[in-house]
Design a protein around this motif. Structure first.
Motif, PDB file in Angstrom:
ATOM      1  N   UNK A   1       0.859  -1.186   0.000  1.00  0.00           N
ATOM      2  CA  UNK A   1       0.000   0.000   0.000  1.00  0.00           C
ATOM      3  C   UNK A   1       0.892   1.231   0.000  1.00  0.00           C
ATOM      4  N   UNK A   2       1.060   1.810  -1.168  1.00  0.00           N
ATOM      5  CA  UNK A   2       2.023   2.896  -1.356  1.00  0.00           C
ATOM      6  C   UNK A   2       1.306   4.226  -1.582  1.00  0.00           C
ATOM      7  N   UNK A   3       1.831   5.277  -0.964  1.00  0.00           N
ATOM      8  CA  UNK A   3       1.377   6.640  -1.230  1.00  0.00           C
ATOM      9  C   UNK A   3       2.443   7.320  -2.074  1.00  0.00           C
ATOM     10  N   UNK A   4       2.176   7.455  -3.374  1.00  0.00           N
ATOM     11  CA  UNK A   4       3.137   8.107  -4.250  1.00  0.00           C
ATOM     12  C   UNK A   4       3.092   9.618  -4.048  1.00  0.00           C
ATOM     13  N   UNK A   5       4.258  10.242  -4.112  1.00  0.00           N
ATOM     14  CA  UNK A   5       4.331  11.680  -3.922  1.00  0.00           C
ATOM     15  C   UNK A   5       3.587  12.407  -5.040  1.00  0.00           C
ATOM     16  N   UNK A   6       2.739  13.392  -4.714  1.00  0.00           N
ATOM     17  CA  UNK A   6       2.089  14.187  -5.754  1.00  0.00           C
ATOM     18  C   UNK A   6       3.128  14.873  -6.635  1.00  0.00           C
ATOM     19  N   UNK A   7       2.864  14.943  -7.912  1.00  0.00           N
ATOM     20  CA  UNK A   7       3.818  15.523  -8.850  1.00  0.00           C
ATOM     21  C   UNK A   7       3.086  16.503  -9.755  1.00  0.00           C
ATOM     22  N   UNK A   8       3.551  17.774  -9.778  1.00  0.00           N
ATOM     23  CA  UNK A   8       2.846  18.782 -10.572  1.00  0.00           C
ATOM     24  C   UNK A   8       3.746  19.461 -11.599  1.00  0.00           C
ATOM     25  N   UNK A   9       4.994  19.009 -11.735  1.00  0.00           N
ATOM     26  CA  UNK A   9       5.861  19.614 -12.735  1.00  0.00           C
ATOM     27  C   UNK A   9       6.635  20.803 -12.196  1.00  0.00           C
ATOM     28  N   UNK A  10       6.572  21.932 -12.924  1.00  0.00           N
ATOM     29  CA  UNK A  10       7.435  23.070 -12.639  1.00  0.00           C
ATOM     30  C   UNK A  10       7.286  23.615 -11.223  1.00  0.00           C
ATOM     31  N   UNK A  11       6.088  23.570 -10.676  1.00  0.00           N
ATOM     32  CA  UNK A  11       5.849  24.163  -9.361  1.00  0.00           C
ATOM     33  C   UNK A  11       6.075  23.220  -8.201  1.00  0.00           C
ATOM     34  N   UNK A  12       6.699  22.077  -8.453  1.00  0.00           N
ATOM     35  CA  UNK A  12       6.830  21.032  -7.440  1.00  0.00           C
ATOM     36  C   UNK A  12       7.515  21.527  -6.165  1.00  0.00           C
ATOM     37  N   UNK A  13       8.700  22.076  -6.295  1.00  0.00           N
ATOM     38  CA  UNK A  13       9.454  22.499  -5.114  1.00  0.00           C
ATOM     39  C   UNK A  13       8.704  23.577  -4.338  1.00  0.00           C
ATOM     40  N   UNK A  14       8.069  24.504  -5.070  1.00  0.00           N
ATOM     41  CA  UNK A  14       7.323  25.567  -4.405  1.00  0.00           C
ATOM     42  C   UNK A  14       6.136  24.994  -3.650  1.00  0.00           C
ATOM     43  N   UNK A  15       5.448  24.027  -4.257  1.00  0.00           N
ATOM     44  CA  UNK A  15       4.313  23.392  -3.584  1.00  0.00           C
ATOM     45  C   UNK A  15       4.756  22.739  -2.275  1.00  0.00           C
TER      46      UNK A  15
END
Length: 415
Positions: A367-381
């Motif tokens: 049962x894995x929770x993958x990290x959300x990934x949004x592209x360019x704004x990732x670090x800021x998020x």
């Protein structure tokens, strides 16, 4: 390295808008049919270069006519160089990526589909992490994850049963309260109040950090609020506050290794540093609320969509990630874990103690929770979530206000 701090998302690059050209790394076949493919990596930098050489030489021995040229860069420099190569059409035939990068790379078209690879050789959750609409576009090369460490001596002294895979948040909290003796500097629990722990806790509560289409946040839901309250509620009660040192580099590892911490949410990369601890410790699958959900940190390799030697590159990618040579080399070197599904090949790893319950490492993958990934704004998020949770933990905002503010700040970053 404290990978909880690093996570799998630091180093994410902006690959949107890359122009895929027909040129790519790798020489054209010679008159005799021999080919040379190129492999760019960061996974071997800093001590595992010889281990990678062993794998490459074994591949070349088993695949006569294919030569692999390796370029190794430090992690800090790798993704900037890769972005430049992808944009210029000079990317290697095979190259390393991380999970957080995967969606952006796949959407930009720089990854070749890997239709002919037997993905049954890999852990299913790791295959799923690098697949889009049922098609694999990268192969997992290694993984590590987060488990619940516990000090068995402290549990024994308190007359408490050890954590099990059936534990819930309620069980963890009850034990942590009994194990905490703040006056003696002994704490029952430690779980960083950060983005990396929060998105996982949201999943454990039965919620979603982002909407299915990735265009809206989901963490202002009742489940998201419950997850934030779970993390923040520990501060000052069963775990130290920021003023008492929580959140400073290596504070948590030092607290656990000194025998002053009963339970600790951390990664399996800490096993080696605890091998000589002067107390008894073990691990368990992290407790959940509505469900279990474990954080997964994973690297992978992709094949360039512009490669002139896709078949050879794919063969190397498969060998690099799942061959017997790779498994043996990684286990002997302690070089993260190979992503294979056949646990019989991992017997040597399971036999190493401590911890005695290394099986929990693999049980956590169910049962894995993958990290959300949004592209360019990732670090800021990531920074926004950690900042707002920190404000709530300090009492400067309510949990609800902190999450609402995080939503307002993050929404413009979403596609």
């Amino acid at each position: 390295m404290n990978r909880t701090a690093r996570g799998v998302t630091i180093g994410a690059v902006a690959v949107g808008g890359l122009i895929l050209t027909s040129c790519a790394g790798g020489a054209a076949p010679g008159d005799d049919g021999d080919v040379t493919i190129t492999y760019s990596n960061f996974i071997s930098a800093g001590g595992n270069e010889d281990n990678l050489t062993k794998i490459v030489e074994a591949f070349e021995s088993e695949n006569e006519g294919i030569t692999v040229e390796v370029k190794t860069l430090p992690y800090a420099d790798y993704f900037t160089a890769l972005q430049t190569d992808l944009a210029g059409g000079t990317a290697s035939d095979v190259f390393d990526i991380e999970f957080a990068n995967y969606a952006a790379y796949q959407q930009s078209g720089v990854l070749a589909p890997l239709d002919d690879v037997d993905t049954g050789a890999y852990q299913a959750s790791l295959v799923d992490a690098y697949a889009t609409d049922g098609t694999s576009y990268a192969l997992p090369s290694s993984f590590s994850n987060v488990v619940l460490f516990y000090n068995a001596d402290l549990f024994d002294a308190a007359g408490l049963e050890y954590p099990t895979a059936d534990w819930t948040w309620e069980d963890e909290q009850a034990a942590a309260e009994q194990l905490t003796d703040a006056g003696a500097g002994v704490w029952g629990d430690y779980q960083p109040i950060s983005y990396h722990e929060y998105y996982k806790a949201v999943a454990q509560a039965g919620g979603e950090f982002l909407s299915d289409d990735g265009t809206a946040v989901g963490f202002t839901s009742p489940e998201g609020i419950a997850a934030a309250e779970w993390l923040i509620g520990k501060s000052g009660s069963t775990m130290p506050t920021a003023e008492q040192g929580a959140g400073t580099p290596d504070f948590d590892s030092g607290l656990f290794s000194s025998g002053k911490l009963a339970m600790w949410h951390s990664g399996i990369w800490m096993f080696g540093s605890l091998a000589d601890a002067d107390f008894s410790w073990d691990i368990a699958v992290e407790p959940g609320d509505q469900q279990h959900a474990s954080a997964l940190f994973s690297n992978a390799v992709g094949v360039s969509a512009g490669s002139k030697h896709t078949d050879a590159a794919t063969a190397f990618a498969e060998f690099l990630t799942s061959s017997a040579t790779t498994v043996e080399t990684r286990l002997e070197a302690g070089w993260e874990l190979p992503p294979i599904a056949d646990q019989s090949e991992l017997a040597a790893y399971l036999d190493i103690t401590p911890p005695a319950n290394r099986q929990a490492v693999f049980d956590s993958l169910e049962n894995v929770a993958l990290a959300p990934s949004i592209g360019d704004g990732q670090a800021e998020m990531q920074d926004i979530v950690t900042e707002e949770l920190t404000e709530a933990a300090a009492g400067r905002k309510t949990v609800e206000q902190a999450l609402a503010d995080a939503e307002q700040r993050i929404t413009p970053l979403l596609g």
